[in-house]
Design a protein around this motif. Structure first.
Motif, PDB file in Angstrom:
ATOM      1  N   GLU A 109       0.831  -1.204   0.000  1.00 36.53           N
ATOM      2  CA  GLU A 109       0.000   0.000   0.000  1.00 36.53           C
ATOM      3  C   GLU A 109       0.867   1.256   0.000  1.00 36.53           C
ATOM      4  N   GLU A 110       1.934   1.244   0.771  1.00 39.08           N
ATOM      5  CA  GLU A 110       2.829   2.400   0.822  1.00 39.08           C
ATOM      6  C   GLU A 110       3.395   2.715  -0.563  1.00 39.08           C
ATOM      7  N   GLU A 111       3.798   1.689  -1.284  1.00 41.22           N
ATOM      8  CA  GLU A 111       4.363   1.889  -2.619  1.00 41.22           C
ATOM      9  C   GLU A 111       3.345   2.514  -3.564  1.00 41.22           C
ATOM     10  N   ILE A 112       2.128   1.975  -3.575  1.00 39.14           N
ATOM     11  CA  ILE A 112       1.085   2.496  -4.460  1.00 39.14           C
ATOM     12  C   ILE A 112       0.777   3.951  -4.126  1.00 39.14           C
ATOM     13  N   VAL A 113       0.623   4.250  -2.861  1.00 40.33           N
ATOM     14  CA  VAL A 113       0.277   5.613  -2.442  1.00 40.33           C
ATOM     15  C   VAL A 113       1.348   6.606  -2.869  1.00 40.33           C
ATOM     16  N   LYS A 114       2.604   6.247  -2.707  1.00 39.61           N
ATOM     17  CA  LYS A 114       3.689   7.167  -3.054  1.00 39.61           C
ATOM     18  C   LYS A 114       3.833   7.333  -4.569  1.00 39.61           C
ATOM     19  N   LEU A 115       3.784   6.234  -5.301  1.00 42.09           N
ATOM     20  CA  LEU A 115       3.987   6.311  -6.745  1.00 42.09           C
ATOM     21  C   LEU A 115       2.838   7.024  -7.448  1.00 42.09           C
ATOM     22  N   TYR A 116       1.627   6.867  -6.936  1.00 43.45           N
ATOM     23  CA  TYR A 116       0.460   7.415  -7.623  1.00 43.45           C
ATOM     24  C   TYR A 116       0.051   8.799  -7.119  1.00 43.45           C
ATOM     25  N   TYR A 117       0.934   9.462  -6.393  1.00 44.71           N
ATOM     26  CA  TYR A 117       0.584  10.801  -5.907  1.00 44.71           C
ATOM     27  C   TYR A 117       0.248  11.745  -7.054  1.00 44.71           C
ATOM     28  N   ASP A 118       1.003  11.698  -8.137  1.00 45.51           N
ATOM     29  CA  ASP A 118       0.738  12.609  -9.250  1.00 45.51           C
ATOM     30  C   ASP A 118      -0.610  12.316  -9.910  1.00 45.51           C
ATOM     31  N   TYR A 119      -1.019  11.061  -9.927  1.00 48.02           N
ATOM     32  CA  TYR A 119      -2.363  10.741 -10.419  1.00 48.02           C
ATOM     33  C   TYR A 119      -3.411  11.446  -9.568  1.00 48.02           C
ATOM     34  N   ALA A 120      -3.187  11.478  -8.267  1.00 45.22           N
ATOM     35  CA  ALA A 120      -4.138  12.135  -7.372  1.00 45.22           C
ATOM     36  C   ALA A 120      -4.229  13.633  -7.634  1.00 45.22           C
ATOM     37  N   LEU A 121      -3.215  14.181  -8.304  1.00 44.56           N
ATOM     38  CA  LEU A 121      -3.223  15.595  -8.671  1.00 44.56           C
ATOM     39  C   LEU A 121      -3.625  15.797 -10.130  1.00 44.56           C
ATOM     40  N   GLY A 122      -4.096  14.732 -10.765  1.00 42.96           N
ATOM     41  CA  GLY A 122      -4.596  14.835 -12.130  1.00 42.96           C
ATOM     42  C   GLY A 122      -3.568  14.637 -13.216  1.00 42.96           C
ATOM     43  N   ALA A 123      -2.366  14.217 -12.858  1.00 42.82           N
ATOM     44  CA  ALA A 123      -1.295  14.030 -13.843  1.00 42.82           C
ATOM     45  C   ALA A 123      -0.975  12.545 -13.970  1.00 42.82           C
ATOM     46  N   GLY A 124      -1.441  11.925 -15.042  1.00 44.36           N
ATOM     47  CA  GLY A 124      -1.232  10.498 -15.223  1.00 44.36           C
ATOM     48  C   GLY A 124      -0.142  10.175 -16.219  1.00 44.36           C
ATOM     49  N   ASN A 125       0.252   8.907 -16.237  1.00 45.39           N
ATOM     50  CA  ASN A 125       1.213   8.384 -17.220  1.00 45.39           C
ATOM     51  C   ASN A 125       2.540   9.131 -17.233  1.00 45.39           C
ATOM     52  N   GLY A 126       3.011   9.528 -16.062  1.00 46.69           N
ATOM     53  CA  GLY A 126       4.313  10.169 -15.970  1.00 46.69           C
ATOM     54  C   GLY A 126       4.317  11.651 -16.263  1.00 46.69           C
ATOM     55  N   ALA A 127       3.145  12.241 -16.528  1.00 45.03           N
ATOM     56  CA  ALA A 127       3.073  13.690 -16.762  1.00 45.03           C
ATOM     57  C   ALA A 127       3.484  14.432 -15.493  1.00 45.03           C
ATOM     58  N   LEU A 128       4.042  15.620 -15.679  1.00 49.87           N
ATOM     59  CA  LEU A 128       4.502  16.401 -14.538  1.00 49.87           C
ATOM     60  C   LEU A 128       3.416  17.339 -14.035  1.00 49.87           C
ATOM     61  N   VAL A 129       3.299  17.420 -12.741  1.00 50.97           N
ATOM     62  CA  VAL A 129       2.407  18.381 -12.101  1.00 50.97           C
ATOM     63  C   VAL A 129       3.020  19.770 -12.245  1.00 50.97           C
ATOM     64  N   ASP A 130       2.190  20.781 -12.437  1.00 52.07           N
ATOM     65  CA  ASP A 130       2.686  22.156 -12.554  1.00 52.07           C
ATOM     66  C   ASP A 130       3.571  22.511 -11.357  1.00 52.07           C
ATOM     67  N   GLY A 131       4.735  23.079 -11.661  1.00 49.73           N
ATOM     68  CA  GLY A 131       5.653  23.489 -10.610  1.00 49.73           C
ATOM     69  C   GLY A 131       6.595  22.400 -10.142  1.00 49.73           C
ATOM     70  N   ARG A 132       6.440  21.209 -10.680  1.00 54.57           N
ATOM     71  CA  ARG A 132       7.290  20.082 -10.296  1.00 54.57           C
ATOM     72  C   ARG A 132       8.238  19.729 -11.432  1.00 54.57           C
ATOM     73  N   LYS A 133       9.364  19.120 -11.085  1.00 58.73           N
ATOM     74  CA  LYS A 133      10.348  18.726 -12.082  1.00 58.73           C
ATOM     75  C   LYS A 133      10.581  17.221 -12.128  1.00 58.73           C
ATOM     76  N   VAL A 134      10.023  16.506 -11.161  1.00 54.89           N
ATOM     77  CA  VAL A 134      10.232  15.062 -11.084  1.00 54.89           C
ATOM     78  C   VAL A 134       8.888  14.378 -10.884  1.00 54.89           C
ATOM     79  N   SER A 135       8.661  13.307 -11.613  1.00 54.51           N
ATOM     80  CA  SER A 135       7.427  12.538 -11.474  1.00 54.51           C
ATOM     81  C   SER A 135       7.467  11.676 -10.219  1.00 54.51           C
ATOM     82  N   SER A 136       6.315  11.467  -9.621  1.00 50.19           N
ATOM     83  CA  SER A 136       6.252  10.562  -8.466  1.00 50.19           C
ATOM     84  C   SER A 136       6.556   9.126  -8.868  1.00 50.19           C
ATOM     85  N   PHE A 137       6.558   8.842 -10.178  1.00 48.04           N
ATOM     86  CA  PHE A 137       6.905   7.516 -10.676  1.00 48.04           C
ATOM     87  C   PHE A 137       8.405   7.357 -10.928  1.00 48.04           C
ATOM     88  N   ALA A 138       9.194   8.365 -10.612  1.00 51.75           N
ATOM     89  CA  ALA A 138      10.641   8.281 -10.828  1.00 51.75           C
ATOM     90  C   ALA A 138      11.219   7.076 -10.083  1.00 51.75           C
TER      91      ALA A 138
END
Length: 214
Positions: A136-165
């Protein structure tokens, strides 16, 4: 389709039911995976707080549908048939990814007969020894950007690294904030850091240098 191919191509006991009728039943259940997966991803990626109730009810309705199916075809069982099979192999990764809904949306299946059978099935799927590759910890951390509307490795505004890095590994990162509607964590908050890529002049092998390394 890939899972069905692997089930037939690899050595070992088949997950697919050999009886034609039973295979038809498991195929009908498997056909319900697409809609519930889509509903879960739309829900977690939603950024409009006013839509939460609607999206929650949509997902619950799909769980009720599966509950009804299991009550019709396996009312007293744990799995669809006597053991973990193809339908369970299809749904279990979905159930585990939906940990992101538990964390970011506070999602849970209600108590009651409309959900009791599917809750029993889901719990058995997730507890099976063959499904322990992720936490569960792994899923929650990796999918944080999905929770902000950024899927498939897309970057959240103001960020430089994907949560899937891949680096830093998820084990070394702090837990993201639960409140996705009011809070947006920075790369630093998430334990991520930007790596500048330079090349060794002699062999052209990449050297990764932290921007704070001077």
């Amino acid at each position: 389709m890939i899972l069905r191919y692997l089930d037939e191509a690899l050595e070992g006991e088949r997950l697919r039911r050999s009886d034609p009728y039973e295979h038809a039943v498991e195929s009908m259940l498997i056909a319900k995976e697409g809609p519930i997966t889509m509903a879960g991803y739309v829900y977690v990626m939603n950024q409009d707080k006013t839509q939460r109730e609607t999206l929650n009810e949509k997902l619950l309705s799909l769980y009720r549908d599966i509950n009804n199916f299991l009550m019709e075809h396996s009312p007293e069982g744990t799995f669809l048939f006597e053991s973990f099979g193809l339908a369970e192999a299809v749904f279990t990764p979905v159930f585990k990814r939906f940990w992101f809904l538990d964390y970011y949306e506070g999602f849970e299946l209600p108590v009651g007969s409309d959900y009791a059978r599917v809750k029993k099935w889901r719990a058995a799927c997730m507890a099976h020894d063959a499904t322990n590759q992720v936490t569960e910890e792994e899923i929650v951390k990796l999918y944080y950007d999905y929770a902000l509307g950024a899927g498939n490795g897309a970057l959240v505004d103001g960020r430089k690294v994907s949560s899937f890095a891949f680096q830093p590994s998820w084990e070394k990162r702090p837990m993201p904030p639960r409140d996705k509607y009011e809070t947006t964590a920075s790369d630093e908050d998430l334990g991520l850091f930007v790596m500048d890529i330079t090349f060794n002049a002699e062999d052209r092998n990449p050297i990764y240098v932290s921007p704070n390394s001077g």
